[in-house]
Design an enzyme around this catalytic site. Structure first.
Site, PDB file in Angstrom:
ATOM      1  N   GLU A 197       0.826  -1.221  -0.069  1.00 46.23           N
ATOM      2  CA  GLU A 197       0.205  -0.096  -0.034  1.00 46.23           C
ATOM      3  C   GLU A 197       0.821   1.223  -0.023  1.00 46.23           C
ATOM      4  O   GLU A 197       0.575   2.238  -0.677  1.00 46.23           O
ATOM      5  CB  GLU A 197      -0.865   0.137   1.350  1.00 46.23           C
ATOM      6  CG  GLU A 197      -1.748   1.166   1.284  1.00 46.23           C
ATOM      7  CD  GLU A 197      -2.968   0.963   1.371  1.00 46.23           C
ATOM      8  OE1 GLU A 197      -3.596  -0.142   1.641  1.00 46.23           O
ATOM      9  OE2 GLU A 197      -3.982   1.800   0.694  1.00 46.23           O
ATOM     10  N   ASP A 198       1.969   1.288   0.857  1.00 51.35           N
ATOM     11  CA  ASP A 198       2.619   2.506   0.983  1.00 51.35           C
ATOM     12  C   ASP A 198       4.043   2.612   0.311  1.00 51.35           C
ATOM     13  O   ASP A 198       4.894   3.657   0.620  1.00 51.35           O
ATOM     14  CB  ASP A 198       2.565   2.715   2.507  1.00 51.35           C
ATOM     15  CG  ASP A 198       1.284   2.927   3.370  1.00 51.35           C
ATOM     16  OD1 ASP A 198       0.384   3.256   2.560  1.00 51.35           O
ATOM     17  OD2 ASP A 198       1.169   2.670   4.456  1.00 51.35           O
TER      18      ASP A 198
END
Ligand code: MN
Length: 717
Positions: A92-93
């Site tokens: 996700e990051d």
């Protein structure tokens, strides 16, 4: 650069974040060294991926996944899950992709991380109780491996612990979601310590004032409470000793959120709850539990109506215990839980109890829910009969759902049967929405209406007030509601079309006698209706439209007696191509506009149009009253099916060449079949979508020119 954070990420002896050393030493107590080493590698990878990123608190980002892993290590969860926890935010990051995780840490870990990432992408907005239940089920339905939930819960627990660095409105939203969704899921899975953490943290963040009041009150009473608890515990132990039972007796701590919930649910003031004392008695076997119960009931009088046997009938999360409330000294209520060691383990860590007993075993990543299944089996064994079936059923519903949960654009959740499509969704919203739907968007992208929906998607239906259901939908809708609604609509539609056609046919028959339906007085119709056992003229028209009654015969009987023998000139019935289901085009001769045609009245199927030179028209001679003259309306604008036959030479590429030259005339081919005659030639049968004779002539001309096409003609019976 912020000095503090650089200090944290570059500690002496390498750049190790806080918490990793604690994690490693925890893991060393229950995992084999090579697995601990894998976790170490995952840490190095994740720290590098998150390098330079910071939490809102200012800490290096890696401290968060390490903290989540620490929470799971306390429950002795397996290495794959621990690794997934450490990597849970990298997809996700950071630029890391799933394939990379799979390559480095195996497909099972990659699936877990991917699962957590997907859960993070859906958001819960509604505050309704029923919606919260659906959302919890949606989350459970979305995960193929229950360990995804474990990582998600650990992630949420740490986020709740560090909530102060969030702005207030966000803090409240996260806290509410935690209390509504995640704490109940932890409870459902029997993860008692995580559930407690989430509840206390959520309560504190959402109602800081109420939290403080309850906290103060409990603190105030704690001093003399401790003494009192010690005295009662000693009395209980002595009594148990008398009947020859060895047991662990402990006073139970009170939790703020459960006190608060009790106040609200039972509407009792705080001091009454604060003055209740909790005890737990842990023994070796279920039999002993019941003996202990007898002993404590003879020591202190039990409060009527407060005894619960969760050993015989376990709670839905597998929890087992005997609960009773006693009148202690001076009538002070004592709440007592009695259970075995095994029950205690389940009560404390639920699904995680599985890993507590099976450490050192090699984790098998393959089968979905294998672990959950083992957990369930283990619970069934623990329960030894009991009412385990009900429990299993209720957990199964969540772990193997045959339903999908999707959002409306406003964030409400709809539950549909597995495999449901956008059309099912539309009918679930409202019958009118279903009847008028023309397109659907899933997660804001246009999709075909027959697309099966998946958990967590947001579905939007585009409607048009003039649209109507497509009969083909019946073939793919899953829900009973959609199917029934479409069938109902089509039946009504056919009925109204039949009525209209029947009226037209009767009118036409009457014009032969210079009459019209409108001009027929009611008293002439009534006896015919009575004779045919019909109630209204509409029903008569419907029968005529469906071909069950013949318009010319009915017309003749409607005539005034004097006219019955006269004859006018027959006017043809005009076919507009828009009559719907009651006018059908014969598939022996495929009539199209401007073909000379005749129509046959078929009982129950309405009117069937044939070309005049169709061989089936021979029937005309046998039953002339079943045939009627028809003509085409001018400028019909729709497509008709036409079949043409080609004799072609057997050469590679002929079929493709024919298809492409037909395509060049802007004509669609809807069906192709090929019959080989001999080594040299074949018959090619093409079904085309054609507007009129002119277009068809163009197609025939085009293919006739092709060198390998020997013959072209239109199919006719
Ligand atoms: Mn996270």
């Amino acid at each position: 650069m912020d000095y503090t954070s650089s200090l944290l990420s570059f500690l002496p002896g390498g750049r190790r974040a806080v918490g990793i050393n604690r994690l490693i030493s925890k893991l060393e107590t229950y995992l084999p060294p090579e697995q601990v080493e894998r976790v170490q590698q995952a840490y190095e990878f994740s720290a590098e991926a998150h390098r330079g990123q910071k939490r809102k608190s200012g800490e290096p980002y890696i401290s968060h996944p390490v903290a989540a892993a620490n929470i799971l290590a306390d429950l002795h969860i397996d290495a794959e899950t621990i690794i997934a926890a450490i990597l849970h935010d990298v997809i996700e990051d950071t630029p890391t992709v799933k394939e990379q995780v799979a390559e480095l840490f195996g497909p099972a870990v990659a699936e877990l991380v991917d699962g957590v990432t997907k859960l993070d992408q859906i958001q819960f907005k509604s505050r309704e109780e029923a919606q919260a239940e659906s959302f919890r089920k949606m989350i459970l339905a979305m995960v193929r491996d229950i360990r995804v939930i474990l990582v998600k819960l650990a992630d949420r627990t740490h986020n709740m612990r560090t909530l102060e660095s969030m702005p207030l409105p966000k803090r409240r939203a996260i806290a509410r979601e935690t209390l509504d969704i995640y704490a109940p899921i932890a409870d459902r899975l029997g993860l008692y310590s995580i559930k407690l953490d989430l509840e206390e943290l959520g309560f504190h963040a959402l109602y800081p004032q109420r939290y403080r009041v309850i906290e103060r009150e409990l603190k105030r009473t704690r001093g003399h409470q401790k003494q009192f608890v010690g005295k009662i515990a000693a009395a209980l132990r002595t009594e148990l000793g008398k009947v020859g039972v060895t047991a662990r007796v402990e006073g139970r701590e009170k939790h703020l959120f459960s006190v608060y919930r009790k106040m609200r649910r039972k509407r009792v003031p705080l001091n009454e709850i604060a003055d209740v004392y909790g005890f737990r008695i842990i023994v070796d076997t279920p039999d002993t539990c019941y003996r202990v119960l007898g002993a404590v009931h003879s020591l202190y009088k039990p409060m009527p109506g407060r005894f619960k046997d969760y050993i015989a009938i376990p709670r839905v999360n597998g929890y087992q215990s005997l609960h009773t409330t006693l009148f202690g000294p001076n009538g002070i209520p004592l709440e007592v839980q009695i259970r075995t060691d095994a029950m205690h383990t389940v009560a404390e860590s639920g699904i995680a109890a599985h890993w507590k007993y099976k450490t050192g075993e090699k984790p098998e990543g393959g089968a979905q829910h294998e672990r959950a299944r083992q957990w369930l089996n283990q619970l069934v064994q623990i329960q030894e009969g009991g009412n385990s079936e009900e429990f299993l059923e209720s957990v199964k519903v969540d772990l193997y759902p045959d339903q999908v949960y999707v959002f409306t654009p406003k964030g409400a959740i709809l539950r549909l049967p597995r495999g449901a499509t956008a059309v099912d969704f539309a009918y679930a919203v409202h019958t009118d929405v279903g009847n008028r739907c023309v397109a659907a968007k899933v997660d804001r992208r246009l999709v075909p209406l027959r697309t099966p929906l998946r958990n967590g998607q947001t579905v939007e239906v585009i409607t048009n007030k003039d649209a109507s259901p497509n009969p083909a939908w019946v073939n793919f809708v899953i829900s009973a509601k959609a199917r029934a609604a479409i069938r109902h609509y089509l039946k009504n539609l056919k009925r109204s079309e039949a009525i209209e056609l029947g009226r037209k046919l009767l009118n036409k028959a009457l014009t032969e006698f210079s009459l019209a339906v409108k001009k027929i007085p009611e008293e002439r119709i009534a006896p015919i209706l009575a004779e045919l056992n019909l109630k209204t003229a509409q029903e008569l028209y419907e029968k005529i439209g469906l071909g069950e009654r013949l318009a010319p015969l009915i017309a003749r009987r409607l005539l005034p007696d004097t006219q019955a023998t006269e004859h006018g000139s027959p006017e043809p019935l005009v076919i507009a191509g828009t009559e719907g289901l009651v006018v059908n085009y014969a598939r022996c001769c495929f009539p199209i506009p401007n073909d000379p045609i005749m129509a046959y009245l078929s009982s129950g199927r309405g009117v069937i149009i044939h070309r005049e030179n169709c061989r089936n028209l021979a029937g005309f001679r046998k039953q002339p009253d079943k045939w009627l003259t028809v003509s085409w309306q001018k400028n019909i604008n729709r497509l008709f099916d036409v079949e043409i036959r080609l004799e072609i030479r057997n050469k590679t590429g002929v079929l493709a060449a024919v298809a492409s030259s037909i395509a060049e005339t802007d004509t669609n081919i809807s069906h192709v079949s090929l019959i080989e005659r001999d080594g040299n030639s074949s018959a090619l049968i093409l079904e085309l979508k054609i507007r009129n004779r002119k277009q068809l002539a163009g197609v025939v001309r085009t293919v006739r020119k092709m060198p390998d096409v020997m013959k072209v003609y239109r199919t006719i019976a």
